[in-house]
Design a protein around this motif. Structure first.
Motif, mmCIF file in Angstrom:
data_model
loop_
_atom_site.group_PDB
_atom_site.id
_atom_site.type_symbol
_atom_site.label_atom_id
_atom_site.label_comp_id
_atom_site.label_asym_id
_atom_site.label_seq_id
_atom_site.Cartn_x
_atom_site.Cartn_y
_atom_site.Cartn_z
ATOM 1 N N CYS A 1 20.491 4.824 8.069
ATOM 2 C CA CYS A 1 19.513 3.990 8.773
ATOM 3 C C CYS A 1 18.087 4.516 8.722
ATOM 4 N N ILE A 2 17.833 5.610 8.022
ATOM 5 C CA ILE A 2 16.476 6.162 7.974
ATOM 6 C C ILE A 2 15.686 5.486 6.859
ATOM 7 N N ASP A 3 14.490 5.028 7.182
ATOM 8 C CA ASP A 3 13.600 4.439 6.175
ATOM 9 C C ASP A 3 12.803 5.567 5.521
ATOM 10 N N VAL A 4 13.455 6.244 4.580
ATOM 11 C CA VAL A 4 12.832 7.403 3.935
ATOM 12 C C VAL A 4 11.545 7.022 3.199
ATOM 13 N N PRO A 5 11.522 5.924 2.412
ATOM 14 C CA PRO A 5 10.273 5.581 1.724
ATOM 15 C C PRO A 5 9.104 5.353 2.679
ATOM 16 N N LEU A 6 9.358 4.753 3.839
ATOM 17 C CA LEU A 6 8.286 4.522 4.795
ATOM 18 C C LEU A 6 7.736 5.846 5.316
ATOM 19 N N ILE A 7 8.638 6.747 5.703
ATOM 20 C CA ILE A 7 8.183 8.042 6.230
ATOM 21 C C ILE A 7 7.477 8.836 5.132
ATOM 22 N N ARG A 8 7.983 8.762 3.905
ATOM 23 C CA ARG A 8 7.300 9.448 2.796
ATOM 24 C C ARG A 8 5.894 8.881 2.615
ATOM 25 N N SER A 9 5.723 7.569 2.792
ATOM 26 C CA SER A 9 4.389 6.979 2.647
ATOM 27 C C SER A 9 3.443 7.525 3.710
ATOM 28 N N TRP A 10 3.948 7.764 4.925
ATOM 29 C CA TRP A 10 3.117 8.352 5.979
ATOM 30 C C TRP A 10 2.735 9.787 5.624
ATOM 31 N N VAL A 11 3.709 10.520 5.098
ATOM 32 C CA VAL A 11 3.473 11.914 4.723
ATOM 33 C C VAL A 11 2.428 12.004 3.607
ATOM 34 N N GLU A 12 2.558 11.139 2.620
ATOM 35 C CA GLU A 12 1.604 11.152 1.515
ATOM 36 C C GLU A 12 0.223 10.687 1.973
ATOM 37 N N ALA A 13 0.181 9.704 2.878
ATOM 38 C CA ALA A 13 -1.103 9.254 3.419
ATOM 39 C C ALA A 13 -1.794 10.364 4.202
ATOM 40 N N ALA A 14 -1.005 11.287 4.734
ATOM 41 C CA ALA A 14 -1.547 12.424 5.478
ATOM 42 C C ALA A 14 -2.016 13.545 4.553
ATOM 43 N N GLY A 15 -1.856 13.339 3.241
ATOM 44 C CA GLY A 15 -2.355 14.306 2.281
ATOM 45 C C GLY A 15 -1.324 15.210 1.645
ATOM 46 N N PHE A 16 -0.052 15.031 1.995
ATOM 47 C CA PHE A 16 0.988 15.886 1.420
ATOM 48 C C PHE A 16 1.301 15.457 -0.007
ATOM 49 N N ASP A 17 1.271 16.397 -0.938
ATOM 50 C CA ASP A 17 1.597 16.089 -2.336
ATOM 51 C C ASP A 17 2.604 17.072 -2.906
ATOM 52 N N GLY A 18 3.393 17.674 -2.022
ATOM 53 C CA GLY A 18 4.381 18.655 -2.452
ATOM 54 C C GLY A 18 5.709 18.020 -2.821
ATOM 55 N N PHE A 19 6.737 18.839 -2.820
ATOM 56 C CA PHE A 19 8.069 18.415 -3.220
ATOM 57 C C PHE A 19 8.764 17.636 -2.106
ATOM 58 N N ASN A 20 9.654 16.725 -2.506
ATOM 59 C CA ASN A 20 10.567 16.047 -1.600
ATOM 60 C C ASN A 20 11.881 16.817 -1.642
ATOM 61 N N GLU A 21 12.218 17.473 -0.531
ATOM 62 C CA GLU A 21 13.346 18.404 -0.522
ATOM 63 C C GLU A 21 14.604 17.738 0.041
ATOM 64 N N VAL A 22 15.612 17.627 -0.783
ATOM 65 C CA VAL A 22 16.885 17.059 -0.333
ATOM 66 C C VAL A 22 17.702 18.164 0.334
ATOM 67 N N GLU A 23 17.974 17.953 1.620
ATOM 68 C CA GLU A 23 18.741 18.926 2.413
ATOM 69 C C GLU A 23 19.885 18.183 3.087
ATOM 70 N N ILE A 24 21.086 18.375 2.566
ATOM 71 C CA ILE A 24 22.260 17.650 3.057
ATOM 72 C C ILE A 24 23.363 18.639 3.398
ATOM 73 N N PHE A 25 23.800 18.598 4.659
ATOM 74 C CA PHE A 25 25.010 19.320 5.068
ATOM 75 C C PHE A 25 26.112 18.272 5.167
ATOM 76 N N SER A 26 27.157 18.411 4.379
ATOM 77 C CA SER A 26 28.175 17.363 4.385
ATOM 78 C C SER A 26 29.516 17.895 3.905
ATOM 79 N N ASN A 27 30.495 17.917 4.790
ATOM 80 C CA ASN A 27 31.844 18.292 4.369
ATOM 81 C C ASN A 27 32.357 17.342 3.297
ATOM 82 N N HIS A 28 31.999 16.068 3.418
ATOM 83 C CA HIS A 28 32.422 15.067 2.439
ATOM 84 C C HIS A 28 31.879 15.399 1.052
#
Length: 273
Positions: free
Chosen positions: A225-252
């Motif tokens: 349910c997270i709108d990742v592209p929307l939040i990324r757009s806010w982050v980039e608008a704030a001047g962030f141009d670094g890496f997008n870090e995938v961090e997943i903890f999942s037994n599955h």
């Protein structure tokens, strides 16, 4: 949506079954640009071997995970936490990691306000040591469900307050969508973070619906349910141009073939980040 994966970083914990050498080789072969290394992955091969592996790899080390856990009702325990964090800073410097991510901690025997004071004091005490070794410190606010023992910093607003009170270029913030997506002040707090020059890292995954485990059931981007592209757009608008870090903890996902999982990470990153 990202057209390539040059700015994709994967945390070593995401593909936990792979040793550090295997993860670096697999990420490099797939074209993944960065890795954030968890301490257990480096310790498993030894710090010197880990350093040699990252120096030989084209994959860039983005951060080292995770320091912090400053609060405690015992002054002796707080001093030990500082020593533990200095060790983490040394390890980060050995690996060439420019950032140590801080899961700040909380002490259930005292108020959250007192824990936040101890967090700020702990970070301030580490600044000279971190600066000497060229390692920045990234405060990562955690979801309120972790306010008992994992972190008394539970909103980006609280993280901004601590970072601004410290006001040192060595200290910034790691924004993780899993912990912050629910906050109706998130957009303006990301903007505030950018205006202060404090936005040091951006972590992505998804919140599955329903989730079966509050810690070990994170989803791939686009799976919840997270709108990742929307939040990324806010982050980039704030001047962030670094890496997008995938961090997943999942037994599955840890239980499945990790080559298949890596392919799914890359596809989800391209389509849903």
């Amino acid at each position: 949506m990202p057209e390539n994966i040059a700015k994709l970083c994967i945390h070593s914990i995401t593909t936990k079954p792979w040793s550090l050498d295997v993860a670096l080789d697999k990420y490099a072969a797939a074209g993944v640009g960065g890795i954030s290394i968890w301490q257990d992955a480096a310790q498993a091969v030894g710090q010197e071997r880990a350093r040699d592996l990252v120096e030989a790899s084209p994959v860039e080390v983005i951060s080292y995970v995770r320091g912090g856990f400053f609060p405690n009702h015992s002054a002796e325990a707080r001093l030990k936490a500082l020593d533990d964090n200095k060790k983490m800073i040394d390890e980060a410097a050995t690996l060439g990691a420019p950032l140590l991510v801080l899961v700040c901690g909380a002490e259930p025997k005292q108020s959250l306000q007192e824990s936040r004071k101890q967090i700020q004091a702990g970070i301030e005490a580490l600044i000279p040591y971190a600066a000497e070794r060229g390692v920045k410190l990234g405060i990562e606010p955690l979801h309120p469900m972790y306010a008992d023992t994992r972190s008394a910093i539970n909103t980006l607003g609280q993280a901004n307050e601590v970072a601004e009170a410290i006001s040192h270029e060595q200290v910034g913030i790691a924004v993780d969508v899993y912990h912050l997506w629910w906050d109706d002040q998130l957009e303006q707090e990301i903007k505030r973070c950018g205006e202060q020059g404090n936005l040091y890292a951006f972590h992505v995954c998804d919140w599955k619906v329903p989730t079966s485990d509050m810690l070990l059931d994170r989803g791939l981007m686009g799976e919840g349910c997270i709108d990742v592209p929307l939040i990324r757009s806010w982050v980039e608008a704030a001047g962030f141009d670094g890496f997008n870090e995938v961090e997943i903890f999942s037994n599955h996902y840890w239980a499945m073939d990790q080559d298949d999982f890596l392919a799914q990470i890359i596809e989800a990153y391209k389509k849903h980040s």
